[in-house]
Design a protein around this motif. Structure first.
Motif: not given
Length: 229
Positions: A4-7, A23-28
């Motif tokens: 998942a990617i989110m601002q 998610a397993d991995t999160f991107v800021v």
């Protein structure tokens, strides 16, 4: 791997944390343009039985700047007092207010760093231990935009499934993800009602409200209740 990617948002609502939970991995997503009037530096809490908007002061914020190019002002003390006054009689005030204080009195002056710190602290409280990245730290082509940039992040991190919020249905194309053997999915947030200091339940307030009126164990359960389509 589910990605998942989110601002980064300011004390976002529970659906944001349900996305992280899924998610397993999160991107800021800190190296995209600041959205004026959005949720990056403001949110709603409950005060005297009604919604109250709280806003994190920013210095020189502009849609022409990336989130990680903006700095935080000196509103932490004022915001903390507002939250104290608004939730002083909440069931779990004593459990949660030290966490709010730690976040708002953080020495981080960069907006992206401040919000990242905030999100990590809340995730710890909610029992969400995920692999975590800042978008700006990834080795991608920063000239890419929109879906192509997301696909590049998916490829770099080896994602097999990309999970986005419901509003992303208008932004992303299943075929483009399928070409890279990535499953495109969307979160269906589940917003449960709970007892507030209000005559009528007011949904979708900041995660602060959820934590103030529910035990830590209840909060941890609530962030794990969602749908994926």
């Amino acid at each position: 791997m589910k990605l998942a990617i989110m601002q980064p948002y300011f004390f976002p609502y529970i659906g944001y944390f349900q996305l992280i939970s899924a998610a397993d991995t999160f991107v800021v997503y800190d190296d995209v343009n600041f959205i004026k009037g959005g949720w990056i530096n403001r949110n709603f809490i409950l005060s005297n039985g009604d919604k109250l908007r709280i806003t994190l002061q920013l210095l020189g914020a502009s849609p022409n700047q990336l989130i990680n190019q903006i700095h935080v002002g000196n509103s932490g003390h004022k915001l903390f007092k507002t939250i104290q006054q608004s939730y002083s009689r909440a069931n779990y005030y004593d459990d949660v207010i030290p966490l709010i204080e730690k976040i708002l009195y953080s020495e981080e002056t960069n907006l992206a760093a401040f919000l990242n710190f905030s999100l990590r602290q809340i995730c710890d409280y909610l029992g969400l231990d995920r692999k975590w990245y800042l978008s700006s730290d990834l080795n991608k082509d920063n000239a890419l935009r929109g879906q192509q940039k997301v696909l590049a992040i998916c490829e770099e991190l080896g994602a097999k499934q990309y999970i986005n919020v419901p509003g992303g249905r208008a932004l992303y194309d299943h075929g483009s993800f399928a070409e890279q053997e990535i499953q495109l999915s969307f979160l269906e947030p589940v917003i449960q009602s709970y007892e507030q200091n209000s005559h009528v339940f007011i949904p979708n307030l900041s995660i602060i409200d959820v934590m103030m009126f529910n035990s830590q164990k209840q909060c941890q359960q609530m962030v794990r209740e969602y749908g994926i389509v």
